[in-house]
Motif scaffolding. Sequence first.
Motif, mmCIF file in Angstrom:
data_model
loop_
_atom_site.group_PDB
_atom_site.id
_atom_site.type_symbol
_atom_site.label_atom_id
_atom_site.label_comp_id
_atom_site.label_asym_id
_atom_site.label_seq_id
_atom_site.Cartn_x
_atom_site.Cartn_y
_atom_site.Cartn_z
ATOM 1 N N LEU A 239 -3.834 -30.247 -6.960
ATOM 2 C CA LEU A 239 -4.202 -31.138 -5.855
ATOM 3 C C LEU A 239 -5.680 -31.020 -5.516
ATOM 4 N N TRP A 240 -6.163 -29.806 -5.351
ATOM 5 C CA TRP A 240 -7.552 -29.605 -4.947
ATOM 6 C C TRP A 240 -8.531 -30.110 -6.000
ATOM 7 N N GLY A 241 -8.171 -29.942 -7.266
ATOM 8 C CA GLY A 241 -9.069 -30.392 -8.327
ATOM 9 C C GLY A 241 -9.314 -31.887 -8.303
ATOM 10 N N GLU A 242 -8.364 -32.630 -7.747
ATOM 11 C CA GLU A 242 -8.512 -34.084 -7.659
ATOM 12 C C GLU A 242 -8.884 -34.549 -6.257
ATOM 13 N N GLY A 243 -9.239 -33.589 -5.397
ATOM 14 C CA GLY A 243 -9.622 -33.940 -4.031
ATOM 15 C C GLY A 243 -8.448 -34.150 -3.103
ATOM 16 N N GLY A 244 -7.244 -33.769 -3.549
ATOM 17 C CA GLY A 244 -6.051 -33.898 -2.727
ATOM 18 C C GLY A 244 -5.681 -32.596 -2.050
ATOM 19 N N SER A 245 -4.533 -32.583 -1.393
ATOM 20 C CA SER A 245 -4.062 -31.387 -0.697
ATOM 21 C C SER A 245 -2.674 -31.667 -0.147
ATOM 22 N N TRP A 246 -1.996 -30.598 0.232
ATOM 23 C CA TRP A 246 -0.744 -30.780 0.965
ATOM 24 C C TRP A 246 -1.049 -31.224 2.394
ATOM 25 N N SER A 247 -2.148 -30.696 2.926
ATOM 26 C CA SER A 247 -2.524 -31.046 4.295
ATOM 27 C C SER A 247 -3.997 -30.751 4.517
ATOM 28 N N ASP B 186 -2.886 -32.239 9.589
ATOM 29 C CA ASP B 186 -2.642 -33.594 9.102
ATOM 30 C C ASP B 186 -2.025 -33.526 7.705
ATOM 31 N N ILE B 187 -0.805 -33.993 7.550
ATOM 32 C CA ILE B 187 -0.119 -33.941 6.266
ATOM 33 C C ILE B 187 -0.698 -35.003 5.337
ATOM 34 N N ARG C 265 -9.704 -20.224 -2.368
ATOM 35 C CA ARG C 265 -9.753 -21.115 -1.211
ATOM 36 C C ARG C 265 -8.523 -20.884 -0.336
ATOM 37 N N VAL C 266 -8.729 -20.942 0.965
ATOM 38 C CA VAL C 266 -7.613 -20.753 1.890
ATOM 39 C C VAL C 266 -6.587 -21.857 1.679
ATOM 40 N N GLN C 267 -5.335 -21.469 1.589
ATOM 41 C CA GLN C 267 -4.313 -22.455 1.275
ATOM 42 C C GLN C 267 -4.103 -23.431 2.418
ATOM 43 N N ASP C 268 -3.461 -24.517 2.103
ATOM 44 C CA ASP C 268 -3.205 -25.572 3.076
ATOM 45 C C ASP C 268 -2.231 -25.105 4.156
ATOM 46 N N ASN C 269 -2.509 -25.506 5.398
ATOM 47 C CA ASN C 269 -1.633 -25.155 6.514
ATOM 48 C C ASN C 269 -0.176 -25.507 6.237
ATOM 49 N N ALA C 270 0.028 -26.660 5.603
ATOM 50 C CA ALA C 270 1.396 -27.139 5.403
ATOM 51 C C ALA C 270 2.233 -26.123 4.643
ATOM 52 N N THR D 53 9.196 -35.255 5.975
ATOM 53 C CA THR D 53 9.892 -33.981 6.177
ATOM 54 C C THR D 53 8.957 -32.938 6.783
ATOM 55 N N LEU D 54 7.749 -32.825 6.235
ATOM 56 C CA LEU D 54 6.799 -31.828 6.726
ATOM 57 C C LEU D 54 6.343 -32.144 8.146
ATOM 58 N N GLU D 55 6.151 -33.418 8.436
ATOM 59 C CA GLU D 55 5.768 -33.789 9.803
ATOM 60 C C GLU D 55 6.890 -33.461 10.782
ATOM 61 N N GLY D 56 8.124 -33.594 10.329
ATOM 62 C CA GLY D 56 9.259 -33.236 11.175
ATOM 63 C C GLY D 56 9.301 -31.744 11.465
ATOM 64 N N ILE D 57 9.024 -30.930 10.435
ATOM 65 C CA ILE D 57 8.982 -29.477 10.633
ATOM 66 C C ILE D 57 7.877 -29.112 11.619
ATOM 67 N N TYR D 58 6.722 -29.743 11.452
ATOM 68 C CA TYR D 58 5.593 -29.462 12.348
ATOM 69 C C TYR D 58 5.947 -29.809 13.798
ATOM 70 N N ALA D 59 6.520 -30.996 13.997
ATOM 71 C CA ALA D 59 6.828 -31.462 15.352
ATOM 72 C C ALA D 59 7.873 -30.570 16.026
ATOM 73 N N LYS D 60 8.827 -30.080 15.249
ATOM 74 C CA LYS D 60 9.930 -29.309 15.823
ATOM 75 C C LYS D 60 9.616 -27.822 15.963
#
Length: 448
Positions: free
Chosen positions: A230-238, A242-243, A393-398, A433-440
Motif C-alpha cells: 500500500l505505502w509503495g503506491e501511496g496508499g494506506s489502510w488509514s 480516516d479510513i 514507518r509507523v503503521q497505520d492506525n487502522a 467495517t473499520l469505520e464501524g469498529i472505530y465508531a463503536k
Amino acid sequence: MALNLDRRLFLSLAAAGAGTAALTACDGPATGGTSGTPEAAALDFSGIKPAASIDFWSNHPGKSQEVEKATIAKFEAKYPDIKVNLVTAGANYEEIAQKFQTAQAAKSGLPALVVLSDVWWFRYYLNESIIPLDSLVKQLDIKLDDFRTSLVEDYQYDGKQWALPYGRSTPLFYYNKDHFAAAGLPDRAPATWQEFAEWAPKLKAASGAQFAFMHPALAGYAGWTLQNNLWGEGGSWSKDWDITCDSDASVAALQAAQDSVYKDAWAGVSSKESADDFAAGLASATLSSTGSLIGILKAATFNVGVGFLPGGTKETTGVCPTGGAGLGIPSGVSPEEQLAAAMFLQFVTEPENTAAFSAATGYMPTRVSADMTSVLAKTPQIKIAMDQLEVTRVQDNARAFLPGADQEMAKAAAKILTQEADVKATMTELKATLEGIYAKDVKPKLKA
C-alpha cells in the motif's frame, strides 16, 4: 488533561513507520478514561518482597522456547529464591491474547508476565489489564535509555511505560540466491515490486519452482505485510483515523497483488507459513518476519539472500513496518508477583540476553549496547534487519488501534488473493467495517 499519543509508540502495535530508529515524535489522538489501573500513579513497590514463583506466558516467538528456557535457567541461578514457570499459552499472538482475555474475565489463572503483540497491548491498556512499569523501572534501575529509542517508545502512553520490547521485528525480503543466479538476476532484493514483476517470468522459467513469489499466509498478518504494498503506491489502510483502504492508490496496490496471483500467475498464497514454503523451495522469494530468519537458514538447502522490502511507483523508502511483541505485567496479580515479574523482565532484556535471543531467532536486539559481534559473524543477515530499522514507518492506525481490524483486513485480503474478488468492492466493504469498529470501540474513548 488531554493525553497526547506518540504514534511511535504505536509502532509496537505495528508494522510500519517513518524511520523507526530515527523516528520523530508527532502528536496523535488523545484518549479519555483512566490510565491503566485507577491507582496507576500511586503504584509503590518499596518494601515488597518478590514472589517465590511466577508464570511467564509466551507463544515462543521465532521458535524461541529453548532460548527462553536457557534465559530462565540463568535467571534462577542468579535469583534462586524466584522460580519462573514458562507456560506455552498459545501457538501465536492471537492464541495467547485469547487465553489472556479469558483469564482476565475469570479473574483467575493470570500470569505475572505475558507476551503482548503489536496489535493487542493498547487494548489491554484501555481495559486496565496491565500496569505501568515506571515505578518498577525506577526501583530496579532499568536502563531505558539503553533501549533502541523507537522500540521502547512504542509502549509509552500518557507519559508512562506500559511494556518493554521483546521479540521485535520487521518483515524481510527473502530470496533464493541459487534461483536468482540461474535466472541471471542480480544478487539483491528488487528495488520495487515493478522490478520484481519483470524478474518473475525469468525466475519461473529458470528455477523450476512453483512460484516466483509466495505471499504470506493471510490468516497470519496480512494487514501487516500488505502495508508495504500500500505505502509503495501511496496508499494506506488509514491516515490517522480516516479510513483510506478504498482510495484509488490503495485499490491500485491491492489490484497489483491480485494480478500477481491470477492475471500474471507468478505468485502463490501460502496456506500456513510462507517462510516454510520458501525454505522448502516452493517459491523463489517471499516476505517474512526477521523472527523467521534463523529457522529459514536452518531449513533451507540453498543459499538464502535477504534484503529490504521493495518499494513501489510512489515510494521506494519508508515502506517497511515494524512489528513483533513486548512484555507486560498484568494488573490482576499480586504486587509480589509483579515485582518478581519485573525482575525477570529486566533480566530478559539485558544486553547479553537480548543478543542471545537475537542470535537464536533473528529478532532485533532491543538494547543499543548489546554486543552483536559474534552473532553477526555467524549470521550476517541479521545486520540487514538492523539496518532496515532505520527506514521503517509507523503503521497505520487502522491496523494498530482498531480492535479486531487485523482479522478483518485478513478476510478482505483472502477475498482478493484467493477468491479473485473485486478489489474496489472488497475495500469499500472493509472501509465500512473499520469505520464501524472505530465508531463503536475507539471514538468514545477519544477526547476532542
